[in-house]
Motif scaffolding. Structure first.
Motif, PDB file in Angstrom:
ATOM      1  N   LYS A  97      -5.658  25.062  31.731  1.00  0.00           N
ATOM      2  CA  LYS A  97      -4.702  25.139  30.635  1.00  0.00           C
ATOM      3  C   LYS A  97      -4.415  23.775  30.031  1.00  0.00           C
ATOM      4  N   ASP A  98      -4.976  22.743  30.591  1.00  0.00           N
ATOM      5  CA  ASP A  98      -4.797  21.431  29.994  1.00  0.00           C
ATOM      6  C   ASP A  98      -5.557  21.330  28.680  1.00  0.00           C
ATOM      7  N   ASP A  99      -4.950  20.655  27.746  1.00  0.00           N
ATOM      8  CA  ASP A  99      -5.597  20.433  26.466  1.00  0.00           C
ATOM      9  C   ASP A  99      -6.427  19.161  26.559  1.00  0.00           C
ATOM     10  N   LEU A 100      -7.723  19.329  26.582  1.00  0.00           N
ATOM     11  CA  LEU A 100      -8.592  18.179  26.787  1.00  0.00           C
ATOM     12  C   LEU A 100      -8.572  17.232  25.598  1.00  0.00           C
ATOM     13  N   SER A 101      -8.167  17.727  24.449  1.00  0.00           N
ATOM     14  CA  SER A 101      -8.137  16.848  23.288  1.00  0.00           C
ATOM     15  C   SER A 101      -6.981  15.867  23.358  1.00  0.00           C
ATOM     16  N   LYS A 102      -6.090  16.080  24.330  1.00  0.00           N
ATOM     17  CA  LYS A 102      -4.963  15.160  24.453  1.00  0.00           C
ATOM     18  C   LYS A 102      -5.172  14.148  25.565  1.00  0.00           C
ATOM     19  N   VAL A 103      -6.328  14.198  26.180  1.00  0.00           N
ATOM     20  CA  VAL A 103      -6.612  13.245  27.244  1.00  0.00           C
ATOM     21  C   VAL A 103      -6.809  11.863  26.637  1.00  0.00           C
ATOM     22  N   ARG A 104      -6.240  10.890  27.290  1.00  0.00           N
ATOM     23  CA  ARG A 104      -6.383   9.519  26.810  1.00  0.00           C
ATOM     24  C   ARG A 104      -7.165   8.696  27.828  1.00  0.00           C
ATOM     25  N   CYS A 105      -7.696   7.627  27.327  1.00  0.00           N
ATOM     26  CA  CYS A 105      -8.409   6.708  28.194  1.00  0.00           C
ATOM     27  C   CYS A 105      -7.462   6.115  29.228  1.00  0.00           C
ATOM     28  N   GLU A 106      -7.911   6.076  30.459  1.00  0.00           N
ATOM     29  CA  GLU A 106      -7.059   5.528  31.511  1.00  0.00           C
ATOM     30  C   GLU A 106      -6.867   4.026  31.366  1.00  0.00           C
ATOM     31  N   TYR A 107      -7.761   3.387  30.658  1.00  0.00           N
ATOM     32  CA  TYR A 107      -7.748   1.924  30.611  1.00  0.00           C
ATOM     33  C   TYR A 107      -7.072   1.383  29.365  1.00  0.00           C
ATOM     34  N   CYS A 108      -7.349   1.973  28.215  1.00  0.00           N
ATOM     35  CA  CYS A 108      -6.802   1.428  26.981  1.00  0.00           C
ATOM     36  C   CYS A 108      -5.985   2.448  26.205  1.00  0.00           C
ATOM     37  N   GLU A 109      -5.792   3.646  26.778  1.00  0.00           N
ATOM     38  CA  GLU A 109      -4.949   4.669  26.175  1.00  0.00           C
ATOM     39  C   GLU A 109      -5.524   5.196  24.876  1.00  0.00           C
ATOM     40  N   SER A 110      -6.756   4.911  24.601  1.00  0.00           N
ATOM     41  CA  SER A 110      -7.345   5.404  23.379  1.00  0.00           C
ATOM     42  C   SER A 110      -7.611   6.897  23.488  1.00  0.00           C
ATOM     43  N   GLN A 111      -7.518   7.573  22.373  1.00  0.00           N
ATOM     44  CA  GLN A 111      -7.900   8.982  22.341  1.00  0.00           C
ATOM     45  C   GLN A 111      -9.319   9.154  21.820  1.00  0.00           C
TER      46      GLN A 111
ATOM     47  N   ILE B 292     -15.937   9.389  28.689  1.00  0.00           N
ATOM     48  CA  ILE B 292     -16.311   8.014  28.362  1.00  0.00           C
ATOM     49  C   ILE B 292     -15.518   7.594  27.136  1.00  0.00           C
ATOM     50  N   CYS B 293     -14.952   6.422  27.210  1.00  0.00           N
ATOM     51  CA  CYS B 293     -14.120   5.928  26.125  1.00  0.00           C
ATOM     52  C   CYS B 293     -14.988   5.204  25.109  1.00  0.00           C
ATOM     53  N   SER B 294     -14.834   5.584  23.861  1.00  0.00           N
ATOM     54  CA  SER B 294     -15.643   4.954  22.825  1.00  0.00           C
ATOM     55  C   SER B 294     -15.134   3.567  22.468  1.00  0.00           C
ATOM     56  N   ASP B 295     -13.914   3.271  22.844  1.00  0.00           N
ATOM     57  CA  ASP B 295     -13.356   1.972  22.502  1.00  0.00           C
ATOM     58  C   ASP B 295     -13.684   0.903  23.537  1.00  0.00           C
ATOM     59  N   CYS B 296     -13.488   1.233  24.806  1.00  0.00           N
ATOM     60  CA  CYS B 296     -13.729   0.213  25.828  1.00  0.00           C
ATOM     61  C   CYS B 296     -14.939   0.551  26.697  1.00  0.00           C
ATOM     62  N   ASN B 297     -15.580   1.688  26.412  1.00  0.00           N
ATOM     63  CA  ASN B 297     -16.800   2.093  27.109  1.00  0.00           C
ATOM     64  C   ASN B 297     -16.619   2.277  28.609  1.00  0.00           C
ATOM     65  N   LYS B 298     -15.395   2.473  29.026  1.00  0.00           N
ATOM     66  CA  LYS B 298     -15.158   2.766  30.423  1.00  0.00           C
ATOM     67  C   LYS B 298     -15.335   4.265  30.669  1.00  0.00           C
ATOM     68  N   ILE B 299     -15.743   4.569  31.853  1.00  0.00           N
ATOM     69  CA  ILE B 299     -15.911   5.964  32.242  1.00  0.00           C
ATOM     70  C   ILE B 299     -14.849   6.297  33.277  1.00  0.00           C
ATOM     71  N   PHE B 300     -14.209   7.426  33.110  1.00  0.00           N
ATOM     72  CA  PHE B 300     -13.202   7.822  34.077  1.00  0.00           C
ATOM     73  C   PHE B 300     -13.252   9.326  34.280  1.00  0.00           C
ATOM     74  N   ASP B 301     -12.828   9.729  35.436  1.00  0.00           N
ATOM     75  CA  ASP B 301     -12.782  11.144  35.768  1.00  0.00           C
ATOM     76  C   ASP B 301     -11.361  11.649  35.622  1.00  0.00           C
ATOM     77  N   LYS B 302     -11.248  12.874  35.255  1.00  0.00           N
ATOM     78  CA  LYS B 302      -9.921  13.461  35.181  1.00  0.00           C
ATOM     79  C   LYS B 302      -9.985  14.882  35.698  1.00  0.00           C
ATOM     80  N   LEU B 303      -9.071  15.152  36.588  1.00  0.00           N
ATOM     81  CA  LEU B 303      -8.967  16.501  37.125  1.00  0.00           C
ATOM     82  C   LEU B 303      -8.088  17.313  36.194  1.00  0.00           C
ATOM     83  N   CYS B 304      -8.676  18.332  35.618  1.00  0.00           N
ATOM     84  CA  CYS B 304      -7.957  19.089  34.608  1.00  0.00           C
ATOM     85  C   CYS B 304      -7.839  20.543  35.040  1.00  0.00           C
ATOM     86  N   SER B 305      -6.670  21.076  34.828  1.00  0.00           N
ATOM     87  CA  SER B 305      -6.567  22.517  34.974  1.00  0.00           C
ATOM     88  C   SER B 305      -7.039  23.160  33.676  1.00  0.00           C
TER      89      SER B 305
END
Ligand code: ZN
Length: 77
Positions: free
Chosen positions: A22-36, A7-20
């Protein structure tokens, strides 16, 4: 592979992400506004004992002073 729900704290959108794993989840960005400024809502695979990814409690916006919950609807804050 686990699907994480963010859930994005900036635009409050919820999105799913398929992560392996080894993916660094701290680098995931919002799909809508690119916020971290996002939070992981839940994961299909509960990693017991290792509580990471939610280590900075944000003071932004809607934190409730009575129950210290970010999304409190029971006490009117
Ligand atoms: Zn966003």
């Amino acid at each position: 592979m686990p699907i994480y729900e963010f859930i994005c704290s900036d635009c409050n959108k919820i999105f799913d992400k398929l992560c392996s794993l080894k993916d660094d989840l701290s680098k995931v960005r919002c799909e809508y506004c690119e916020s971290q400024n996002i939070r992981k809502k839940m994961s299909a695979f509960a990693t017991s004992g290792n509580h990471d990814g939610n280590d900075h409690e944000s003071h932004s916006g809607s934190s409730c002073s009575s129950c210290s919950s970010g999304s409190c609807s029971s006490c009117g804050h």
